[in-house]
Design a protein around this motif. Structure first.
Motif, short mmCIF file in Angstrom:
data_model
loop_
_atom_site.label_atom_id
_atom_site.label_comp_id
_atom_site.label_asym_id
_atom_site.label_seq_id
_atom_site.Cartn_x
_atom_site.Cartn_y
_atom_site.Cartn_z
N THR A 595 34.58 5.88 95.49
CA THR A 595 34.96 4.72 96.29
C THR A 595 34.17 4.78 97.59
N PRO A 596 34.02 3.67 98.29
CA PRO A 596 33.19 3.67 99.50
C PRO A 596 33.66 4.67 100.55
N VAL A 597 32.70 5.19 101.29
CA VAL A 597 32.96 6.16 102.36
C VAL A 597 32.37 5.61 103.65
N THR A 598 33.10 5.69 104.74
CA THR A 598 32.62 5.14 106.01
C THR A 598 31.43 5.94 106.52
N PHE A 599 30.56 5.26 107.26
CA PHE A 599 29.44 5.96 107.89
C PHE A 599 29.95 6.99 108.88
N GLY A 600 31.08 6.70 109.51
CA GLY A 600 31.65 7.65 110.46
C GLY A 600 31.95 8.99 109.82
N ALA A 601 32.49 8.95 108.59
CA ALA A 601 32.81 10.20 107.90
C ALA A 601 31.55 10.96 107.54
N TRP A 602 30.50 10.24 107.15
CA TRP A 602 29.23 10.92 106.85
C TRP A 602 28.68 11.58 108.12
N GLY A 603 28.81 10.88 109.24
CA GLY A 603 28.26 11.42 110.48
C GLY A 603 29.08 12.53 111.07
N GLY A 604 30.43 12.44 110.94
CA GLY A 604 31.28 13.45 111.55
C GLY A 604 31.09 13.51 113.05
N ARG A 605 30.95 14.71 113.57
CA ARG A 605 30.72 14.90 115.01
C ARG A 605 29.25 14.75 115.38
N ASP A 606 28.38 14.57 114.38
CA ASP A 606 26.94 14.52 114.63
C ASP A 606 26.51 13.11 115.04
N VAL A 607 27.07 12.63 116.13
CA VAL A 607 26.75 11.31 116.65
C VAL A 607 26.45 11.42 118.14
N GLY A 608 25.90 10.35 118.69
CA GLY A 608 25.57 10.36 120.11
C GLY A 608 24.61 11.49 120.43
N ASP A 609 24.95 12.26 121.45
CA ASP A 609 24.08 13.37 121.86
C ASP A 609 23.95 14.43 120.78
N LEU A 610 24.93 14.49 119.87
CA LEU A 610 24.90 15.51 118.83
C LEU A 610 24.20 15.05 117.56
N PHE A 611 23.81 13.76 117.51
CA PHE A 611 23.15 13.26 116.31
C PHE A 611 21.81 13.96 116.11
N ASP A 612 21.04 14.08 117.17
CA ASP A 612 19.75 14.76 117.10
C ASP A 612 19.77 15.79 118.23
N ALA A 613 20.40 16.90 117.96
CA ALA A 613 20.70 17.87 119.01
C ALA A 613 19.43 18.39 119.69
N GLU A 614 19.49 18.50 121.01
CA GLU A 614 18.38 19.07 121.77
C GLU A 614 18.47 20.59 121.74
N ARG A 615 17.31 21.21 121.55
CA ARG A 615 17.25 22.67 121.60
C ARG A 615 16.43 23.05 122.83
N HIS A 616 16.96 23.99 123.58
CA HIS A 616 16.30 24.45 124.80
C HIS A 616 15.93 25.92 124.67
N SER A 617 14.77 26.26 125.17
CA SER A 617 14.39 27.67 125.20
C SER A 617 15.18 28.37 126.32
N PRO A 618 15.25 29.70 126.29
CA PRO A 618 15.96 30.41 127.36
C PRO A 618 15.35 30.17 128.75
N MET A 619 14.12 29.69 128.80
CA MET A 619 13.46 29.46 130.08
C MET A 619 13.57 28.01 130.53
N HIS A 620 14.37 27.22 129.85
CA HIS A 620 14.43 25.78 130.13
C HIS A 620 14.82 25.50 131.57
N SER A 621 15.79 26.22 132.08
CA SER A 621 16.25 25.94 133.46
C SER A 621 15.10 26.17 134.46
N TRP A 622 14.24 27.17 134.20
CA TRP A 622 13.10 27.42 135.09
C TRP A 622 12.15 26.23 135.04
N HIS A 623 11.89 25.71 133.83
CA HIS A 623 10.98 24.58 133.71
C HIS A 623 11.52 23.37 134.46
N VAL A 624 12.82 23.16 134.38
CA VAL A 624 13.43 22.03 135.09
C VAL A 624 13.21 22.19 136.59
#
Length: 1002
Positions: A595-624
């Motif tokens: 039976t049909p499934v909502t897009f929300g269920a497929w996405g779960g928590r992986d939406v908004g900022d978490l949809f394409d999660a940013e990865r930072h190196s341990p030195m990221h704060s220095w670069h900023v």
């Protein structure tokens, strides 16, 4: 009229808890425990929408997931959900539902005019209608897009959140009816971890709608006792309102749990829905069966229900579908439903039975109850437009395939119970790749051979009768528990219950009417897609003999319906038309989701900022803090360049590039993919996935490798180091790490399962700083205990020691073409290591540089970047790297490289370009031509892959792919630019800086 159809002495709804809701803007009343469908029927509403193509009036046909007609829009605004089955939507206070595909409403839909032109819309009409004239396509497209679809998707942000959860179990039971409950109980008693899931808020399945007895008591008492015992077992998880919708390889099961859809007030601390991803050792499918309708003229009128659905509304919801019923049936079992309707006070006007002799235990009980049975009769006509008001019955001719002339009778009624037999719900079994068998006695497909660790129980495997279903469930639960490692499991004694088996039936795929199929009235097979029996016959006449082609040409069994009520009837009609038995016609494919499934269920928590999660190196704060501008590389935020006050990007890159060549530059290379490879066959594995040889690589050494796909095209490159015996560390491109790991795992698991090799991604375990330039050795020597002399630490090796006082692994490799060291430390020490290098490096004017400068430096050396110099169509030969392709061993893609077109000297090949004007920078992606014309078209022979201004070369340069380029060094080529400008260039070798490699080996 409200409540006129409510039965006060039946049903499982709570009449002490009234619920107000609106349908198409009008207020109605239901009760706790109602679905939208039962509440509408209780208020005398049968017309709920319009059909997809013809916009015919449509009403409620079923009572569960099989419902094809009553698709409604639930709520409005941000929480609206389109195309929700009224039969599955639990009623709550203040609920708002509206019809879809009907404007301005189902009573007065203006698009009902389509019915007048229905002969212009047969099966496949869209393939024929919109082909000519070609210039009219924009108009066609606009009309089609406007007419397409049913409900409307929300346009506002979703205020709710959704969850995903992973689980493992010994036995998963899909379905909470008698067979499913029995299976879960047996498995639970063995001590197995059991998950029991059912789509309904209550367990019991068909028992909720029947008046069956188990061990001399109402069946629901047995259901409650079973649930009470299951809840006492700590290893049992019971999931109501949870539909099992997908069955994939290796007993991977997907479930959707509704958490708040049934609540008037949506709690903010609870997910609206939760998707369960379950890996089960053993699976028991107890998904029941779906009643199939008979195909007769105008069988889609509102008020025509499945007999089992009418029984459900009476017994489970305490709702009369109407006051006067006509049964249309081909089997004895339907009379069981009609007897329940009769006992509830509904007048049974007649039973139209297509069997030559209407017989069977329930038929006899119906006669004893005074129900008039018209045996050997068909339906000549249905009277009523927006609600059935009468059926015209007529006797069948001797051949049973047509009506005899005369003797027709009009029978007044306000609803029809339609019963054409039962289809085992084999959707999940089919998804699991199980093989079906056609059972001629029941005219249905049943499970034959399981492919996965699965067994079916109850009606879904063609077991009819409550006793048989209970026995099936107990046996399946015991077998599943034993197979999962609980050998002492016993099925136990089957409770006492009725066991009617399958009841006498006649399989008539279309009930004859007054006129042939396609004339005066429509015989609907697939209600949701408006497919008629005439459509199926047309498809056959037009040459579609494969059932899969018939399905796609007519759309039978497609979309969200997935053939629940239509598929077997369609197969029967095609079988009859072609003169072949149904097994030779074959089956179509049931696809997930069930039976049909909502897009929300497929996405779960992986939406908004978490949809394409940013990865930072341990030195990221220095670069900023250093003011870096960033670019996205894969999921990583990488420093792009470090502008100083007043600097443009061009200025910053020129400064960084020059500093890295003249003294020392530092790059954050943490993002490189890293895969730890271990095992006795590790070197053999590397030999197969890389083009060059690896068996001579000793511990402490590193080697560059090219990785190809099966098509011979470059898919990744990088340096792999030998850390010890049978232990290697592979480096991949930053954006390609995940894809490379998946590629390697696929080969290990499917192509080379005999290789003893183990892969572990360790990308995030390390932080990496690459220092490059003439002073790189001087800088590093001040902070390490490693001997950095060229003799002790030659190019393409690595050493272990300490850097900045912490353990480190240092590689003598270079992507800049200069003396370079890549320093790896544990991730939590990365910032410390970086800050130490920056502090000590001040005396050498150390300069941090970003990815843009990295590109300039590597391009000066002619080093490729996979994905920039390659695009999935480039081979090592094209890149001039054919010497990296071993002739002494096999590797992935080698056979493809031997194809004649791969050896074609006119393929696009990797070259360098020097613009005639050293101040002109070509655009990346610019097309290249050998001969200029006054106006297009011109023959394109290549394109620019990389282009930069170099402060080290003191001019512009570029890299490109040019047809036959390896043989064209020194020739002129042209790049027509936007605005009519053309830049002339000379084709060169792609290595512009330090062609002998003296600096990187210094």
């Amino acid at each position: 009229m409200a409540q006129n159809f409510r039965l006060n002495d039946r049903g499982r709804v709570d009449l002490q808890r009234p619920i107000d809701f609106t349908f198409n803007g009008k207020r109605y009343r239901g009760y706790a425990g109602d679905t939208v469908a039962s509440a509408l029927l209780a208020n005398g509403i049968h017309l709920v929408g319009r059909s997809f193509k013809y916009h015919r009036p449509r009403g409620i046909l079923g009572a569960g997931a099989e419902e094809p007609n009553a698709l409604l829009q639930v709520e409005s605004g941000a929480r609206t959900l389109p195309n929700i089955r009224a039969t599955q939507a639990e009623l709550y206070d203040g609920m708002s539902v509206t019809s879809v595909n009907a404007w301005p409403g189902p009573e007065t839909d203006v698009n009902a005019v389509n019915q007048l032109f229905s002969k212009l819309f047969p099966a496949g009409f869209y393939y024929k209608t919109f082909m000519w004239p070609g210039k009219a396509w924009p108009f066609y497209e606009k009309v089609i897009r406007h007419a397409a679809g049913l409900g409307k998707a929300p346009t506002e942000p979703d205020p709710d959140f959704y969850d995903k959860r992973y689980a493992h179990c010994d036995v998963l039971v899909a379905g909470g009816g008698p067979a499913g409950l029995a299976a879960a109980l047996t498995a639970a008693r063995s001590g197995a971890r059991v998950i029991l899931a059912d789509e309904n808020p209550e367990f019991g399945g068909a028992l909720l709608s029947s008046r069956e007895m188990i061990d001399g008591k109402p069946a629901m008492e047995w259901v409650q006792a079973t649930l009470d015992e299951l809840r006492q077992h700590p290893e049992v998880r019971i999931l109501p309102r949870t539909i099992v919708f997908g069955y994939y390889d290796h007993n991977w099961i997907d479930l959707l749990e509704s958490r708040t859809d049934h609540l008037a007030e949506k709690p903010t601390d609870r997910p609206r829905q939760r998707m369960w991803k379950v890996r089960a050792q053993e699976v028991v499918l107890a998904t029941g069966a779906i009643e199939r309708p008979l195909v007769f003229v105008d069988n889609d009128r509102p008020g025509i229900l499945l007999a089992s659905a009418a029984q459900t509304y009476v017994n489970r919801y305490g709702v009369k579908p109407g006051e006067r019923c006509v049964l249309v049936t081909n089997n004895d079992g339907a009379y069981q439903a009609v007897l329940d309707l009769h006992e509830a006070g509904i007048e049974i006007a007649a039973a139209i039975d297509v069997r030559a002799e209407a017989s069977g235990p329930y038929t006899e009980r119906a006669r004893q109850a005074g129900i008039r049975i018209l045996a050997n009769h068909g339906v000549a006509a249905v009277k009523g437009a927006k609600r059935v008001r009468a059926l015209v019955a007529a006797p069948l001719a001797d051949d049973g395939e047509s009506l005899s002339s005369g003797n027709s009778e009009e029978i007044a009624c306000d609803f029809v119970a339609n019963a054409g037999g039962w289809n085992p719900t084999v959707h999940l079994f089919s998804q699991s790749r199980g093989k079906l068998r056609f059972d001629a006695e029941t005219a249905a497909f049943v499970p034959d051979r399981s492919v996965q660790r699965e067994r079916s129980a109850g009606c879904c495997q063609g077991t009819w009768g409550l006793k048989g279903c209970l026995k099936d469930g107990l046996t399946a639960g015991a077998e599943a528990a034993k197979a999962a490692g609980f050998p002492d499991t016993k099925a136990g004694t089957t409770p006492k219950a009725g066991d009617d088996g399958f009841l006498p039936a006649r399989w008539l795929w279309t009930v004859p009417g007054e006129k042939p199929l396609g004339h005066k009235g429509k015989h609907f097979v697939d209600y949701q897609n408006d497919v008629t029996a005439a459509d199926l016959l047309l498809a056959i006449r037009e040459g579609y003999t494969s059932i899969e082609h018939v399905k796609r040409y007519t759309t039978t069994g497609m979309a969200t319906d997935q053939g629940k009520t239509s598929n077997v009837n369609a197969l029967g009609i095609v079988s009859q038309a072609r003169g072949l038995p149904i097994p030779e016609i074959g089956t179509t494919t049931f696809r997930p989701p069930y039976t049909p499934v909502t897009f929300g269920a497929w996405g779960g928590r992986d939406v908004g900022d978490l949809f394409d999660a940013e990865r930072h190196s341990p030195m990221h704060s220095w670069h900023v803090r250093a003011g870096a501008e960033f670019e996205n590389v894969g999921h990583w935020k990488r420093p792009w360049y470090y502008p100083k006050a007043g600097e443009s990007m061009h200025d910053a890159v020129q400064r960084e590039s020059k500093a890295a060549r003249e003294s020392v530059g530092i790059l954050d290379a943490t993002t490189l993919g890293r895969i730890d490879i271990q095992g006795p066959d590790a070197v053999e594995f590397l030999n197969r996935v890389y083009t060059n040889g690896w068996k001579t690589l000793k511990p402490g050494m590193a080697r560059y490798g090219l990785m190809l796909g099966e098509d011979g095209m470059v898919m990744d490159d990088g340096v792999t180091a030998c850390l010890g015996e049978n232990h290697y560390l592979m480096h991949t491109t930053s954006g390609g790490a995940g894809g490379v790991l998946a590629h390697l795992e696929e080969y290990l698991q499917t192509e080379w399962p005999d290789l003893r090799v183990y892969l572990t991604t360790v990308t995030e375990q390390y932080a990496t700083a690459a220092i490059a330039g003439p002073n790189a050795r001087k800088l590093l020597q001040e902070v390490t205990d490693i001997d950095l002399s060229p003799e002790a630490f030659p190019f393409m090796t690595f050493r272990e020691g300490t850097v900045a006082g912490v353990p480190a692994r240092v590689f003598r490799i270079s992507f800049s073409g200069d003396l370079s060291f890549e320093i790896n430390v544990q991730a939590d020490q990365g910032l410390h290591m970086w800050q130490t290098l920056m502090s000590v490096g001040e005396k050498y004017d150390i300069t941090p540089y970003g990815t843009e400068t990295m590109h300039v430096l590597r391009a000066e050396k002619g080093f490729i970047i996979v994905g920039q110099e390659t695009d999935g169509t480039v081979t090592p030969i094209d890149l001039g790297m054919d010497k990296l392709c071993s002739s002494k061993k096999d590797f992935i893609g080698k056979r493809s490289l031997s194809r004649p077109d791969m050896q074609d000297p006119q393929r696009k090949q990797f070259v360098g370009l020097l613009p005639d004007d050293p101040g002109e920078v070509l655009e990346e992606g610019a097309q290249l031509v050998e001969t200029l014309k006054d106006a297009p078209p011109m023959q394109m022979v290549g394109h620019v892959s990389s282009s930069y201004m170099s402060p080290n070369l003191e001019r512009s340069f570029a890299l490109a792919l040019v047809e036959g380029g390896h043989q064209k060094h020194g020739q002129k080529i042209f790049a027509p630019m936007p605005g009519g400008k053309t830049i002339a260039c000379t084709i060169t070798n792609p290595v512009f800086f330090d062609p002998e490699g003296e600096r990187l080996r210094a």
